[in-house]
Design a protein around this motif. Sequence first.
Motif, short mmCIF file in Angstrom:
data_model
loop_
_atom_site.label_atom_id
_atom_site.label_comp_id
_atom_site.label_asym_id
_atom_site.label_seq_id
_atom_site.Cartn_x
_atom_site.Cartn_y
_atom_site.Cartn_z
N THR A 104 -9.36 -8.53 -9.81
CA THR A 104 -9.66 -7.37 -10.66
C THR A 104 -8.71 -6.22 -10.38
N ILE A 105 -8.33 -6.05 -9.12
CA ILE A 105 -7.37 -5.00 -8.76
C ILE A 105 -6.04 -5.23 -9.48
N LEU A 106 -5.60 -6.47 -9.52
CA LEU A 106 -4.37 -6.81 -10.25
C LEU A 106 -4.54 -6.54 -11.75
N GLU A 107 -5.66 -6.96 -12.26
CA GLU A 107 -5.94 -6.84 -13.69
C GLU A 107 -5.98 -5.39 -14.15
N LYS A 108 -6.52 -4.51 -13.29
CA LYS A 108 -6.68 -3.10 -13.66
C LYS A 108 -5.49 -2.23 -13.24
N LYS A 109 -4.39 -2.88 -12.84
CA LYS A 109 -3.16 -2.15 -12.50
C LYS A 109 -3.37 -1.11 -11.40
N ILE A 110 -4.18 -1.47 -10.43
CA ILE A 110 -4.53 -0.57 -9.32
C ILE A 110 -3.51 -0.72 -8.20
N THR A 111 -3.33 0.34 -7.41
CA THR A 111 -2.57 0.27 -6.16
C THR A 111 -3.57 0.24 -5.01
N LEU A 112 -3.50 -0.78 -4.18
CA LEU A 112 -4.42 -0.95 -3.04
C LEU A 112 -3.67 -0.82 -1.74
N ILE A 113 -4.05 0.18 -0.95
CA ILE A 113 -3.56 0.34 0.42
C ILE A 113 -4.72 -0.03 1.34
N ASP A 114 -4.53 -1.05 2.15
CA ASP A 114 -5.62 -1.55 2.99
C ASP A 114 -5.50 -0.94 4.39
N TYR A 115 -6.57 -0.28 4.83
CA TYR A 115 -6.57 0.33 6.17
C TYR A 115 -6.20 -0.68 7.25
N GLU A 116 -6.67 -1.91 7.07
CA GLU A 116 -6.45 -2.94 8.10
C GLU A 116 -4.97 -3.24 8.30
N CYS A 117 -4.17 -2.97 7.28
CA CYS A 117 -2.74 -3.31 7.32
C CYS A 117 -1.86 -2.15 7.77
N LEU A 118 -2.45 -0.99 8.04
CA LEU A 118 -1.69 0.15 8.54
C LEU A 118 -1.42 -0.05 10.02
N GLU A 119 -0.14 -0.18 10.39
CA GLU A 119 0.21 -0.50 11.77
C GLU A 119 1.33 0.38 12.27
#
Length: 398
Positions: A104-119
Motif C-alpha cells: 500500500t505504501i508503494l501504491e500510495k506513492k509514500i516515502t517511508l523512513i524506518d526507524y529500525e534502519c537508522l544507523e
Amino acid sequence: MKIGLIREGKIPVDNRVALTPAQCKWIQKNFDGVQISVQTSQNRCFANREYQIAGIEVKDSVSDCDILLGIKEVPVTELIPGKTYLFFSHTKKMQPHNQKLLHTILEKKITLIDYECLEHEDGERIIGFGFFAGVVGAHNGMMAYGNRTKEFFLDRVYKQRSFRELIHTYFGLKLPNLKIVVTGSGRVAHGVLEIMNLMGIHEADADEFLKKNFPYPVYTQLKGADLYKHKEGKPYTREDFHQHPENYISKFLPYAFVADILMNGVYWDKNIPRLFEKEAVADDKFNIQTIADVTDDKNGSVPINLGDQTIEEPVYGVDRNSFEKTAPYLKTSVDIMAVGNLPNELPRDASRYFGEQLIKYVLPDLLKGGSTIIEKAIIVKNGELTPHFAYLKTYAEA
C-alpha cells in the motif's frame, strides 16, 4: 516545515509517542520555521491537554503536515498518499503480516523512513526502545520466575507511574541463589543489565558461571563471541558473523544446563543459528525454567517462542515434550515471557528517551533535507523501493 504526530492505529493500541510535549515545545523554539501538530488521541501516554499546555496544536487531522511521525505500523486505511512517514514498519525481514502494508505504501506513492534502519556509521542502531524493552522484559522474567517458584513476588511494571517508582519496588527484595544468563550486547541487553544491577544480582564470569555454585544470585552476559563459533574453527569476528552467519553454530547449550533463567536480547534473522534447538528442552539436563525472550522472534533465537502474549498476560508455558503451549508455571513446562510492545509498560519514560535520540541524531538531518544516514533508512521513496531495499520487490508486490 510542518511535522505531525499521528495517533497510533494498530491493535493492540500502543500508547507511546515519538516526541513528548516538552520536546515539541523545545523543537518549535529552537528550529526556525518548524511547526508541530499532534493528532488527537485518547490512548497516548501524554494527554492532548499536556500538548496544548506546551503550546502545541492538537487537532483531529494532520493531513496538512509534511512529515508524519508514528511508532508502530500504520493501518493501511489510514495511510495518506504522497506523505513522508517515519515509523517501525517491520518489513525489512519480509514479515508476512506486513506485506500488504508495504504494498500500500508503494501504491500510495509514500516515502517511508524506518526507524529500525537508522544507523550510525559503524552500523549501530541510532534510535529505538530497546533499553526499556530490556528493563520491562527483565522485570517480567524475574516476576515470572518468582510466580513459578513462590520464592519472591514482584508487582507489575505498568502499575508504576515511572521508572523511578519501579526502582523503589526493589527495596528489600531478597532473591534466592539463582543463576541468570543474559544474551546480547545492544540496548536490550543494557536494559536487562540495569535491572540485574538494581536488584542486587552479582555479575559472574562466564566460565565461573558454568562451573561454580554461588551463595547469592548471579548473572553472566554472553555476547557474540561467547555465543557462536565458526564451523571450521576460524576466529569469531563480528563483521564476518553478520556477513556470513550461516558459517557459525551456537555454543550456548552448556549454559542452559546450569542456568535457571534466560534473558534473551540477541538480534536474530533466519540465517543466524538459534541458541538451542527445541529438542534440547526435553533433555533432563535442560535446567532453564523461565525464558524472557525480550527480542521476541517467534520460532527465532529461542525456538520455543510460540508467539506473543499481551501486557496483561505476558507469560505462557511450553510443554517440554510436545512443545505445545500450556498454562504457565507447570512442572512439565518451560515458561516463556514474550510480548511485542514491552516498553508500553513504561510509556512516558520510553517516549522521552526515544524523543531525545530523535532530536539529537535524526531531526536536524531530516529538516535540512536528508543525509547519508537518512538515505540508508528510506525503504520507499515516492512510491519506489530504494536500491538498498530492492530485495523487497517480490515481497512488496505479491
